[in-house]
Write a protein that holds these residues in place. Structure first.
Motif, PDB file in Angstrom:
ATOM      1  N   PRO A   1     -10.580   2.242  -7.694  1.00  0.00           N
ATOM      2  CA  PRO A   1     -10.312   0.816  -7.907  1.00  0.00           C
ATOM      3  C   PRO A   1     -10.303   0.046  -6.587  1.00  0.00           C
ATOM      4  N   ASP A   2     -10.772  -1.193  -6.645  1.00  0.00           N
ATOM      5  CA  ASP A   2     -10.717  -2.111  -5.504  1.00  0.00           C
ATOM      6  C   ASP A   2     -10.450  -3.505  -6.061  1.00  0.00           C
ATOM      7  N   PHE A   3      -9.274  -3.671  -6.643  1.00  0.00           N
ATOM      8  CA  PHE A   3      -8.937  -4.906  -7.349  1.00  0.00           C
ATOM      9  C   PHE A   3      -8.694  -6.059  -6.367  1.00  0.00           C
ATOM     10  N   SER A   4      -9.077  -7.255  -6.786  1.00  0.00           N
ATOM     11  CA  SER A   4      -8.765  -8.449  -5.998  1.00  0.00           C
ATOM     12  C   SER A   4      -7.337  -8.919  -6.234  1.00  0.00           C
ATOM     13  N   TRP A   5      -6.721  -8.469  -7.329  1.00  0.00           N
ATOM     14  CA  TRP A   5      -5.352  -8.802  -7.707  1.00  0.00           C
ATOM     15  C   TRP A   5      -5.180 -10.284  -8.035  1.00  0.00           C
ATOM     16  N   ILE A   6      -6.275 -10.936  -8.372  1.00  0.00           N
ATOM     17  CA  ILE A   6      -6.229 -12.343  -8.776  1.00  0.00           C
ATOM     18  C   ILE A   6      -6.655 -12.429 -10.234  1.00  0.00           C
ATOM     19  N   ALA A   7      -5.756 -12.870 -11.093  1.00  0.00           N
ATOM     20  CA  ALA A   7      -6.045 -12.945 -12.518  1.00  0.00           C
ATOM     21  C   ALA A   7      -7.244 -13.843 -12.782  1.00  0.00           C
ATOM     22  N   GLY A   8      -8.176 -13.366 -13.579  1.00  0.00           N
ATOM     23  CA  GLY A   8      -9.356 -14.137 -13.935  1.00  0.00           C
ATOM     24  C   GLY A   8     -10.466 -14.082 -12.909  1.00  0.00           C
ATOM     25  N   ASP A   9     -10.222 -13.482 -11.757  1.00  0.00           N
ATOM     26  CA  ASP A   9     -11.247 -13.371 -10.717  1.00  0.00           C
ATOM     27  C   ASP A   9     -12.295 -12.348 -11.144  1.00  0.00           C
ATOM     28  N   ARG A  10     -13.529 -12.532 -10.673  1.00  0.00           N
ATOM     29  CA  ARG A  10     -14.596 -11.618 -11.071  1.00  0.00           C
ATOM     30  C   ARG A  10     -14.379 -10.206 -10.540  1.00  0.00           C
ATOM     31  N   ASP A  11     -13.557 -10.083  -9.474  1.00  0.00           N
ATOM     32  CA  ASP A  11     -13.266  -8.763  -8.915  1.00  0.00           C
ATOM     33  C   ASP A  11     -11.881  -8.259  -9.309  1.00  0.00           C
ATOM     34  N   ALA A  12     -11.309  -8.866 -10.339  1.00  0.00           N
ATOM     35  CA  ALA A  12      -9.958  -8.472 -10.751  1.00  0.00           C
ATOM     36  C   ALA A  12      -9.900  -7.014 -11.185  1.00  0.00           C
ATOM     37  N   ALA A  13     -11.020  -6.487 -11.680  1.00  0.00           N
ATOM     38  CA  ALA A  13     -11.080  -5.085 -12.110  1.00  0.00           C
ATOM     39  C   ALA A  13     -12.212  -4.351 -11.386  1.00  0.00           C
ATOM     40  N   ARG A  14     -12.517  -4.748 -10.151  1.00  0.00           N
ATOM     41  CA  ARG A  14     -13.621  -4.152  -9.397  1.00  0.00           C
ATOM     42  C   ARG A  14     -13.393  -2.664  -9.161  1.00  0.00           C
ATOM     43  N   MET A  15     -14.456  -1.873  -9.332  1.00  0.00           N
ATOM     44  CA  MET A  15     -14.422  -0.443  -9.073  1.00  0.00           C
ATOM     45  C   MET A  15     -15.557  -0.101  -8.111  1.00  0.00           C
TER      46      MET A  15
ATOM     47  N   PRO B   1       0.333  -6.999   3.363  1.00  0.00           N
ATOM     48  CA  PRO B   1      -0.719  -6.403   2.542  1.00  0.00           C
ATOM     49  C   PRO B   1      -0.843  -4.911   2.855  1.00  0.00           C
ATOM     50  N   MET B   2      -1.192  -4.125   1.860  1.00  0.00           N
ATOM     51  CA  MET B   2      -1.275  -2.676   2.004  1.00  0.00           C
ATOM     52  C   MET B   2      -2.692  -2.199   1.689  1.00  0.00           C
ATOM     53  N   TRP B   3      -3.334  -1.584   2.679  1.00  0.00           N
ATOM     54  CA  TRP B   3      -4.657  -1.005   2.485  1.00  0.00           C
ATOM     55  C   TRP B   3      -4.498   0.443   2.048  1.00  0.00           C
TER      56      TRP B   3
ATOM     57  N   MET C   1     -23.198   5.057   1.430  1.00  0.00           N
ATOM     58  CA  MET C   1     -22.631   3.968   0.629  1.00  0.00           C
ATOM     59  C   MET C   1     -23.572   2.770   0.522  1.00  0.00           C
ATOM     60  N   ASN C   2     -24.636   2.757   1.319  1.00  0.00           N
ATOM     61  CA  ASN C   2     -25.637   1.673   1.248  1.00  0.00           C
ATOM     62  C   ASN C   2     -25.009   0.285   1.401  1.00  0.00           C
ATOM     63  N   GLY C   3     -24.042   0.189   2.303  1.00  0.00           N
ATOM     64  CA  GLY C   3     -23.456  -1.111   2.597  1.00  0.00           C
ATOM     65  C   GLY C   3     -22.328  -1.540   1.691  1.00  0.00           C
ATOM     66  N   VAL C   4     -22.041  -0.782   0.629  1.00  0.00           N
ATOM     67  CA  VAL C   4     -20.932  -1.129  -0.257  1.00  0.00           C
ATOM     68  C   VAL C   4     -19.618  -0.752   0.427  1.00  0.00           C
ATOM     69  N   SER C   5     -18.658  -1.651   0.431  1.00  0.00           N
ATOM     70  CA  SER C   5     -17.385  -1.375   1.086  1.00  0.00           C
ATOM     71  C   SER C   5     -16.230  -1.840   0.220  1.00  0.00           C
ATOM     72  N   PHE C   6     -15.047  -1.441   0.609  1.00  0.00           N
ATOM     73  CA  PHE C   6     -13.831  -1.887  -0.064  1.00  0.00           C
ATOM     74  C   PHE C   6     -13.415  -3.231   0.529  1.00  0.00           C
ATOM     75  N   LEU C   7     -12.875  -4.098  -0.321  1.00  0.00           N
ATOM     76  CA  LEU C   7     -12.646  -5.481   0.074  1.00  0.00           C
ATOM     77  C   LEU C   7     -11.185  -5.919   0.066  1.00  0.00           C
ATOM     78  N   TYR C   8     -10.360  -5.287  -0.760  1.00  0.00           N
ATOM     79  CA  TYR C   8      -9.070  -5.898  -1.050  1.00  0.00           C
ATOM     80  C   TYR C   8      -7.880  -4.971  -0.771  1.00  0.00           C
ATOM     81  N   PRO C   9      -6.848  -5.523  -0.135  1.00  0.00           N
ATOM     82  CA  PRO C   9      -5.588  -4.793  -0.017  1.00  0.00           C
ATOM     83  C   PRO C   9      -4.699  -5.048  -1.229  1.00  0.00           C
ATOM     84  N   VAL C  10      -3.667  -4.238  -1.353  1.00  0.00           N
ATOM     85  CA  VAL C  10      -2.657  -4.485  -2.382  1.00  0.00           C
ATOM     86  C   VAL C  10      -1.700  -5.545  -1.831  1.00  0.00           C
TER      87      VAL C  10
END
Length: 293
Positions: free
Chosen positions: A198-212, A182-184, A247-256
């Motif tokens: 962008p902070d995509f989950s890279w899972i098709a149909g996932d709610r975070d698939a297009a997370r920004m 995985p690549m951060w 950032m008020n607790g918001v963070s990045f979640l997903y690697p490529v």
């Protein structure tokens, strides 16, 4: 097509460079001996859990460990340098608290591993090496970061309009991960400006698939380096301010994910002058010194 031998070099803590295998090997008086260990796949321990009356065990994940590397080198005198001088120079290239670098180059690329001594070099000569003008030294090392690292790849985008008045401009960058790990992503953002990344989950149909993720507005002089790796400081501002606290607790979640092909990823900016820029830094970490493409 016939493959060329791998070239292995060591860059010491003192800046010295030693070609120990492949083309030019031994030209500094040191060459790699046979049967090195710990250079191939990154070391992994699997975790298995078992309840009191369970038959067998259940897989609970795996842990990536530090890499223990043991290899021997043949040290010999060279024209103009006695054996003892070469041996001393080789030892001065290593330390317990600083990294030397082993680099392996094949027909398909170059990858590097940071190494430091984990114990003293071992030397058991059968005869006085001053007479034989040759000796075998065993190096026992640790790579705290077990990955073989290729040079970073970057892509960038530059705004073409002034968005200080409240306009928003969208752009895109190309990101790919050809490795087996995985690549951060790292993002380098100019200031002033308010960037959305962008902070995509890279899972098709996932709610975070297009997370920004939208960053707070950075003032002039607060150019940002954003590291999405959860083990690193998330945001570092050029003025050393604690920008991450905004950032008020918001963070990045997903690697490529591994083996992700070239993908266009969107970015947005507002509150920035014409020419505001962003760069995506894409690390290349591999389990092995070659292959796995």
């Amino acid at each position: 097509m016939a493959s060329n031998a791998a070239m292995i070099t060591i860059t010491g803590v003192d800046g010295s460079r030693w070609t120990v295998a492949g083309q030019g090997r031994g030209q500094e008086g040191v060459e790699l001996a046979t049967s090195p260990s710990g250079l191939y796949d990154a070391p992994v321990s699997t975790i298995w859990n078992q309840t009191a009356f369970q038959i067998g065990s259940s897989f609970g994940g795996y842990r990536i460990n530090k890499r223990d590397v043991v290899f021997a080198v043949n040290i010999f005198q060279t024209p103009g340098l006695a054996w003892e001088s070469v041996d001393s120079a080789w030892r001065k290239a290593w330390a317990y608290d600083r990294d030397s670098t082993m680099t392996i180059t094949t027909d398909y690329g170059t990858r590097a591993l940071a190494l430091r001594l984990s114990e003293q070099p071992d030397f058991k000569p059968e005869k006085d090496p001053h007479l034989k003008r040759w000796g075998k030294v065993v190096m026992t090392c640790i790579a705290g970061n077990p990955w073989w690292v290729e040079s970073d790849v970057t892509s960038s985008w530059t705004s073409t309009i002034d968005t200080i008045g409240g306009a928003i401009q969208s752009g895109s960058l190309t990101v790919a991960n050809p490795t087996d790990q995985p690549m951060w992503l790292k993002w380098v953002c100019s200031a002033p400006g308010k960037w959305t990344l962008p902070d995509f989950s890279w899972i098709a149909g996932d709610r975070d698939a297009a997370r920004m993720v939208t960053l707070p507005l950075a003032a002039r002089g607060q150019d940002l380096t954003v590291d999405t790796d959860p083990m690193e400081e998330m945001i570092v501002a050029a003025d050393k301010s604690q920008f991450w606290a905004l950032m008020n607790g918001v963070s990045f979640l997903y690697p490529v994910p591994p083996y992700t092909p070239s993908t266009s990823m969107p970015v947005k900016v507002t509150g920035a002058p014409t020419g505001a820029s962003i760069m995506a830094v894409q690390q290349r970490n591999w389990s092995r010194p070659w292959g796995l493409q």
